[in-house]
Design a protein around this motif. Structure first.
Motif, PDB file in Angstrom:
ATOM      1  N   LEU A  38       0.504  -1.237   0.076  1.00 28.55           N
ATOM      2  CA  LEU A  38      -0.059   0.157   0.215  1.00 28.55           C
ATOM      3  C   LEU A  38       1.217   1.334  -0.276  1.00 28.55           C
ATOM      4  O   LEU A  38       0.520   2.523  -0.374  1.00 28.55           O
ATOM      5  N   LEU A  39       2.000   1.301   0.732  1.00 31.15           N
ATOM      6  CA  LEU A  39       2.822   2.392   0.888  1.00 31.15           C
ATOM      7  C   LEU A  39       2.927   2.582  -1.303  1.00 31.15           C
ATOM      8  O   LEU A  39       3.979   3.932  -1.198  1.00 31.15           O
ATOM      9  N   ALA A  40       3.358   1.692  -1.528  1.00 32.86           N
ATOM     10  CA  ALA A  40       3.707   1.370  -2.568  1.00 32.86           C
ATOM     11  C   ALA A  40       2.376   2.259  -4.234  1.00 32.86           C
ATOM     12  O   ALA A  40       3.141   2.532  -4.347  1.00 32.86           O
ATOM     13  N   GLN A  41       1.892   2.591  -3.061  1.00 31.58           N
ATOM     14  CA  GLN A  41       0.512   2.977  -4.330  1.00 31.58           C
ATOM     15  C   GLN A  41       0.459   5.186  -4.564  1.00 31.58           C
ATOM     16  O   GLN A  41       0.009   5.796  -3.235  1.00 31.58           O
ATOM     17  N   ALA A  42       0.716   5.491  -4.881  1.00 31.05           N
ATOM     18  CA  ALA A  42       0.312   7.052  -5.347  1.00 31.05           C
ATOM     19  C   ALA A  42      -0.991   7.406  -4.917  1.00 31.05           C
ATOM     20  O   ALA A  42      -1.020   8.447  -4.376  1.00 31.05           O
ATOM     21  N   ASP A  43      -2.335   7.128  -4.978  1.00 32.64           N
ATOM     22  CA  ASP A  43      -3.514   7.353  -4.249  1.00 32.64           C
ATOM     23  C   ASP A  43      -4.111   6.624  -2.948  1.00 32.64           C
ATOM     24  O   ASP A  43      -5.137   6.570  -3.208  1.00 32.64           O
ATOM     25  N   VAL A  44      -2.586   6.160  -2.395  1.00 34.20           N
ATOM     26  CA  VAL A  44      -3.359   5.384  -1.450  1.00 34.20           C
ATOM     27  C   VAL A  44      -2.573   6.260  -0.162  1.00 34.20           C
ATOM     28  O   VAL A  44      -1.259   6.516   0.279  1.00 34.20           O
ATOM     29  N   ASP A  45      -3.429   6.391   1.094  1.00 33.35           N
ATOM     30  CA  ASP A  45      -2.668   6.917   1.897  1.00 33.35           C
ATOM     31  C   ASP A  45      -2.934   6.042   3.812  1.00 33.35           C
ATOM     32  O   ASP A  45      -4.648   5.470   3.443  1.00 33.35           O
ATOM     33  N   LEU A  46      -2.154   5.722   3.720  1.00 34.35           N
ATOM     34  CA  LEU A  46      -1.984   4.692   4.901  1.00 34.35           C
ATOM     35  C   LEU A  46      -1.765   4.873   6.342  1.00 34.35           C
ATOM     36  O   LEU A  46      -0.532   5.743   6.193  1.00 34.35           O
ATOM     37  N   TRP A  47      -2.617   4.108   6.760  1.00 32.80           N
ATOM     38  CA  TRP A  47      -2.302   4.732   8.516  1.00 32.80           C
ATOM     39  C   TRP A  47      -2.638   3.871   9.703  1.00 32.80           C
ATOM     40  O   TRP A  47      -3.107   2.747   9.057  1.00 32.80           O
ATOM     41  N   ALA A  48      -1.815   3.929  10.107  1.00 34.22           N
ATOM     42  CA  ALA A  48      -1.578   3.096  11.724  1.00 34.22           C
ATOM     43  C   ALA A  48      -2.309   3.040  12.524  1.00 34.22           C
ATOM     44  O   ALA A  48      -2.562   4.443  13.196  1.00 34.22           O
ATOM     45  N   SER A  49      -2.824   2.227  13.792  1.00 32.39           N
ATOM     46  CA  SER A  49      -3.435   2.474  14.631  1.00 32.39           C
ATOM     47  C   SER A  49      -3.107   2.542  16.523  1.00 32.39           C
ATOM     48  O   SER A  49      -2.240   1.149  16.236  1.00 32.39           O
ATOM     49  N   PRO A  50      -2.443   3.053  17.570  1.00 33.27           N
ATOM     50  CA  PRO A  50      -1.835   1.970  18.233  1.00 33.27           C
ATOM     51  C   PRO A  50      -2.969   1.450  19.479  1.00 33.27           C
ATOM     52  O   PRO A  50      -2.257   0.174  19.956  1.00 33.27           O
ATOM     53  N   VAL A  51      -4.281   0.493  18.382  1.00 33.36           N
ATOM     54  CA  VAL A  51      -5.293   0.101  19.547  1.00 33.36           C
ATOM     55  C   VAL A  51      -5.547  -0.903  17.904  1.00 33.36           C
ATOM     56  O   VAL A  51      -5.005  -1.218  16.828  1.00 33.36           O
ATOM     57  N   ARG A  52      -5.446  -2.091  18.447  1.00 33.14           N
ATOM     58  CA  ARG A  52      -6.378  -2.904  17.559  1.00 33.14           C
ATOM     59  C   ARG A  52      -7.408  -2.885  16.872  1.00 33.14           C
ATOM     60  O   ARG A  52      -8.593  -1.953  17.488  1.00 33.14           O
ATOM     61  N   TYR A  53      -7.822  -3.732  16.188  1.00 40.17           N
ATOM     62  CA  TYR A  53      -9.186  -3.548  15.498  1.00 40.17           C
ATOM     63  C   TYR A  53     -10.695  -3.704  16.855  1.00 40.17           C
ATOM     64  O   TYR A  53     -11.948  -2.879  16.578  1.00 40.17           O
ATOM     65  N   ARG A  54     -10.435  -4.994  17.449  1.00 41.74           N
ATOM     66  CA  ARG A  54     -11.962  -5.232  18.568  1.00 41.74           C
ATOM     67  C   ARG A  54     -11.514  -3.461  19.116  1.00 41.74           C
ATOM     68  O   ARG A  54     -12.438  -3.531  20.130  1.00 41.74           O
ATOM     69  N   ASP A  55     -10.118  -3.194  19.814  1.00 40.51           N
ATOM     70  CA  ASP A  55     -10.888  -2.187  20.663  1.00 40.51           C
ATOM     71  C   ASP A  55     -10.881  -0.769  20.265  1.00 40.51           C
ATOM     72  O   ASP A  55     -11.381  -0.229  21.283  1.00 40.51           O
ATOM     73  N   ALA A  56     -10.929  -0.630  18.997  1.00 42.48           N
ATOM     74  CA  ALA A  56     -11.582   0.963  18.439  1.00 42.48           C
ATOM     75  C   ALA A  56     -13.064   0.171  17.981  1.00 42.48           C
ATOM     76  O   ALA A  56     -13.667   0.629  16.690  1.00 42.48           O
ATOM     77  N   ARG A  57     -13.529  -0.126  18.784  1.00 43.87           N
ATOM     78  CA  ARG A  57     -15.387  -0.754  18.224  1.00 43.87           C
ATOM     79  C   ARG A  57     -15.318  -1.406  16.817  1.00 43.87           C
ATOM     80  O   ARG A  57     -16.331  -1.488  15.607  1.00 43.87           O
ATOM     81  N   ARG A  58     -14.099  -2.286  16.805  1.00 41.64           N
ATOM     82  CA  ARG A  58     -14.503  -3.489  15.727  1.00 41.64           C
ATOM     83  C   ARG A  58     -14.007  -2.360  13.943  1.00 41.64           C
ATOM     84  O   ARG A  58     -15.033  -2.516  13.295  1.00 41.64           O
ATOM     85  N   GLY A  59     -12.959  -1.260  14.609  1.00 42.71           N
ATOM     86  CA  GLY A  59     -12.733  -0.749  13.635  1.00 42.71           C
ATOM     87  C   GLY A  59     -13.150   0.753  12.954  1.00 42.71           C
ATOM     88  O   GLY A  59     -13.415   1.690  12.727  1.00 42.71           O
TER      89      GLY A  59
END
Length: 344
Positions: A82-103
């Motif tokens: 994804l980092l190699a795709q010019a039209d993608v903004d890639l984000w990460a989170s300090p919490v997992r999917y479940r703890d982010a209320r399933r995203g």
């Protein structure tokens, strides 16, 4: 439909809960402002590298100009791809999917960061949107049609897709594809999706259940259940989603992604589907991983049931008398899965 007072109470409760949750997204690729003509797509992903080339190609063809992704600690090369795709903004989170209320917390944070009061696509990396004449009509035309009807959301259930035999529909005409849960017929272990071979997932998982669904209306949203996971595993999963949404300050995913607020916007004609791709040759590994991580609803109870059935049966076979080979948006219109879109 909820009364105004009920809607007010529900919205107030969600806003109090949102204020009590501290969650931030950390940029990986750099946030870039959206232009007024951009059609952005927000999605979550976790170890779906094999689907991403087809996913990006499908939505680029429909007119998406920016992909905004939260990668939930993938370990299969997803992040680098994804980092190699010019039209993608890639984000990460300090919490997992479940703890982010399933995203849902991630999605709301990104809607706010990129600016409210605009249209977004809101899907997962295994969901491919289909709507009336999507082979020829871009998303801009669809949005104009929704606006002309006074609607601020597109209702689209998931359809689970599945392949037939060892090769599915490979070698035939490639079609644009809605959320239908797609699954392969025959042994799933032979249904391989490479990710870099140019095949689209509906060329392999090319069947869906053509009947056996139940539709009802609750106070909060349209409800649709059924499909192969219900008949195979007795999973009563909610299939309805709203993947095209006009996001403004009144909106929230606090209750459920299947019942976004305000609820009065959740009753348009069902004009799309999401082809949903869960089952390929690596499905055993995926199920075991989901159970081990416990990130899904109710500690991944649905996946635990599948794992138990898999350990007993040794292999899944989704073939059924209702199995129907997918052939495009016109077929779904004819079968009544989607309503016609009257384009301006």
């Amino acid at each position: 439909m909820l009364s105004r007072y009920e809607t007010y109470k529900l919205t107030a409760r969600v806003r109090r809960r949102k204020r009590s949750i501290e969650m931030s997204c950390l940029t990986e690729g750099g946030q870039r402002p959206l232009g007024t003509s951009d059609i952005p797509l927000v999605f979550n992903t976790h170890n779906d590298r094999k689907l991403l080339p087809a996913f990006l190609a499908h939505y680029r063809r429909l007119g998406v100009s920016r992909f905004i992704c939260v990668d939930d600690v993938s370990s299969d090369g997803t992040r680098d791809y994804l980092l190699a795709q010019a039209d993608v903004d890639l984000w990460a989170s300090p919490v997992r999917y479940r703890d982010a209320r399933r995203g849902r917390e991630w999605r709301e944070a990104l809607f706010e960061r990129y600016g409210g009061s605009r249209w977004f696509l809101n899907v997962d990396s295994d969901e491919f949107l289909i709507y009336d004449d999507c082979e020829n009509r871009p998303l801009g035309d669809l949005v104009k049609a929704l606006e002309s009807r006074g609607e601020k959301r597109l209702a689209a259930p998931m359809l689970d897709m599945y392949p037939i035999g060892q090769l599915g529909a490979r070698g035939e005409k490639r079609l644009a594809a809605p959320m239908l849960d797609m699954y392969p017929i025959g042994q799933l272990g032979a249904a391989s999706l490479d990710g870099d071979d140019g095949w689209m997932p509906w060329e392999i998982a090319d069947h869906f259940d053509g009947s056996g669904y139940e539709m009802s209306y609750t106070k909060r949203a349209i409800s649709i259940t059924g499909g192969p996971r219900k008949r195979k595993f007795a999973h009563l999963l909610e299939l309805m989603k709203y993947p095209v949404i006009f996001w403004d300050p009144e909106c929230s995913l606090g209750v459920s992604i299947h019942q976004p607020l305000p609820c009065e916007r959740n009753f348009p004609a069902v004009s799309g589907v999401l082809l949903h791709f869960k089952f390929f040759s690596d499905y055993k590994e995926k199920i075991e991983q989901a159970v081990a991580e416990g990130q899904y609803f109710n500690a991944a109870a649905a996946y635990r049931k599948m794992l138990e059935d898999l350990q007993e049966a040794g292999e899944f076979d989704f073939s059924h008398e209702s199995s129907t080979r997918f052939s495009g948006s016109g077929q779904l219109l004819e079968l009544g899965f989607i309503a016609p879109v009257h384009y301006p």
